[in-house]
Motif scaffolding. Sequence first.
Motif, PDB file in Angstrom:
ATOM      1  N   UNK A 197      47.420  -6.975   6.095  1.00 49.96           N
ATOM      2  CA  UNK A 197      47.243  -5.915   7.076  1.00 49.96           C
ATOM      3  C   UNK A 197      46.454  -4.764   6.457  1.00 49.96           C
ATOM      4  N   UNK A 198      45.322  -4.463   7.070  1.00 55.09           N
ATOM      5  CA  UNK A 198      44.435  -3.414   6.582  1.00 55.09           C
ATOM      6  C   UNK A 198      44.330  -2.317   7.635  1.00 55.09           C
ATOM      7  N   UNK A 199      44.188  -1.084   7.163  1.00 54.20           N
ATOM      8  CA  UNK A 199      43.963   0.027   8.072  1.00 54.20           C
ATOM      9  C   UNK A 199      42.843   0.875   7.519  1.00 54.20           C
ATOM     10  N   UNK A 200      41.871   1.206   8.359  1.00 58.66           N
ATOM     11  CA  UNK A 200      40.724   1.995   7.901  1.00 58.66           C
ATOM     12  C   UNK A 200      41.029   3.483   8.001  1.00 58.66           C
ATOM     13  N   UNK A 201      40.170   4.275   7.364  1.00 59.76           N
ATOM     14  CA  UNK A 201      40.358   5.724   7.408  1.00 59.76           C
ATOM     15  C   UNK A 201      40.092   6.298   8.795  1.00 59.76           C
ATOM     16  N   UNK A 202      39.522   5.481   9.679  1.00 58.31           N
ATOM     17  CA  UNK A 202      39.324   5.916  11.063  1.00 58.31           C
ATOM     18  C   UNK A 202      40.490   5.507  11.960  1.00 58.31           C
ATOM     19  N   UNK A 203      41.513   4.860  11.363  1.00 57.85           N
ATOM     20  CA  UNK A 203      42.710   4.495  12.111  1.00 57.85           C
ATOM     21  C   UNK A 203      42.705   3.098  12.691  1.00 57.85           C
ATOM     22  N   UNK A 204      41.654   2.311  12.452  1.00 57.66           N
ATOM     23  CA  UNK A 204      41.579   0.957  13.002  1.00 57.66           C
ATOM     24  C   UNK A 204      42.413  -0.001  12.156  1.00 57.66           C
ATOM     25  N   UNK A 205      43.255  -0.812  12.809  1.00 63.11           N
ATOM     26  CA  UNK A 205      44.093  -1.791  12.118  1.00 63.11           C
ATOM     27  C   UNK A 205      43.429  -3.167  12.181  1.00 63.11           C
ATOM     28  N   UNK A 206      43.442  -3.879  11.060  1.00 58.12           N
ATOM     29  CA  UNK A 206      42.851  -5.210  10.969  1.00 58.12           C
ATOM     30  C   UNK A 206      43.843  -6.173  10.338  1.00 58.12           C
ATOM     31  N   UNK A 207      43.911  -7.382  10.852  1.00 58.03           N
ATOM     32  CA  UNK A 207      44.657  -8.456  10.211  1.00 58.03           C
ATOM     33  C   UNK A 207      43.661  -9.457   9.651  1.00 58.03           C
ATOM     34  N   UNK A 208      43.911  -9.896   8.430  1.00 64.39           N
ATOM     35  CA  UNK A 208      42.999 -10.852   7.785  1.00 64.39           C
ATOM     36  C   UNK A 208      43.802 -11.902   7.036  1.00 64.39           C
ATOM     37  N   UNK A 209      43.295 -13.125   7.076  1.00 60.76           N
ATOM     38  CA  UNK A 209      43.903 -14.189   6.265  1.00 60.76           C
ATOM     39  C   UNK A 209      43.385 -14.141   4.835  1.00 60.76           C
ATOM     40  N   UNK A 210      42.116 -13.736   4.689  1.00 58.23           N
ATOM     41  CA  UNK A 210      41.489 -13.636   3.369  1.00 58.23           C
ATOM     42  C   UNK A 210      40.701 -12.335   3.306  1.00 58.23           C
TER      43      UNK A 210
END
Length: 418
Positions: free
Chosen positions: A221-234
């Motif tokens: 689980x990643x979150x950017x400094x702009x508040x966008x959340x991302x899920x990634x397998x790799x």
Amino acid sequence: MKQPGIVIIGAGQAAAVAAHALREHGYQGCITMLGRERHKPYERPHLSKAVLVAAEEPALQVLAEDAWTRCNIEFAGGIDVIALDLEKRQVRLSDGRVLDYDKCLLATGGEARVHDSLPRSLRGVHYLRTLDDARRLREVLRHKPRVAIMGGGFLGLEVAHSALSAGASVTVVEQAACLLDRFLTAEASAHVLSGLRAAGAQVLLGSSVSTICTPPDGPIQLKTDTGLALDADEVVVAIGLQPNDALARDAGLDIAQGGGVWIDTACRTSDEHVFACGDCTSQLRPGQARPTRLESWQNANEQARMAAAAMLAEPPPAAPVPWFWTDQGSLNIQILGHPAPGLEYVRRGNPAAGKALWIGHRHSVPVHGVAFNAGADLRAIRPLFEKGIPVSLEEFSSDAVNLRTWAKQMQSQAAVAL
């Protein structure tokens, strides 16, 4: 007793080319090459492309197998050099051996820069620098995962296109407001961006990853400094290269500000018996105020040949204009020279039509060239860059002008003017 010869520390492109060049120059002494990897020197540009997606892994070796015997190069892989003693002219190895040298060549290359929150040991985290790294990434791409790529430089974008072609879902996170803005014009950068998005990638510019959560199972689980959340397998981390200069630094050799073993134009270090070439070096080049590192296939080859000549006290080959290439999906980009402040650009062709060539010039003298699917055209005008010849920019930009003929005319006119 074995006589000291030339010890090459490192076993990459530059090391192999230097060893071969030493034999071509007639050197008869012992050449020993020491590599951290067990693989013999191989070509790295393929790691982010064909090695990831081709049906069969391409041949990567820098030197053919019979060249090692023919050139009598002793290779020791899977070993670390833990100390370089300049006074005794010795290298100490991790297996306890000590080797004497007459001349030493540092070709230690670089390591992928590591993100503090994403060590290599974390599940699903990848850095791409070695053949083994590429093979691991290739294996996970077979499952068409969600891939987050941190870094929108040449390597990150090459991996993005390869992952897309393998059927993965791709998101690229890049801190800069434009892709490759240190190397391309704004127009060229915009075309690269549109091509990547058209291929299916999500590209987040002006963004960085601020929060990372790596649970024992499930997506990263990643979150950017702009508040966008991302899920990634790799997650592929491609945030730059760090020169392997620790060995030189510990030995007391001069290190350039910003990193890299300091070398002169002949690849000599601050010790008369030690030379260096490739990604581990920093060198002052014409028109630059301070030494810089140049990480490219061409630079590794050319510095290796210069170092070989210098070790044998022979005249060095002429320094070429820097050249770099990258494949971004169906787009081949070739770059000649260095971008610089104050350059003005003219374009020939149309990137939207699949082919374009830009010249960055100062008072009509070409300094920086960028080719999109126009490598042959860039090669045709290369002598104009090498000789610093002023050109007719209006004629260059006209598609009606034969570029090869035009380049010869520009050279002839310059010769007459002299």
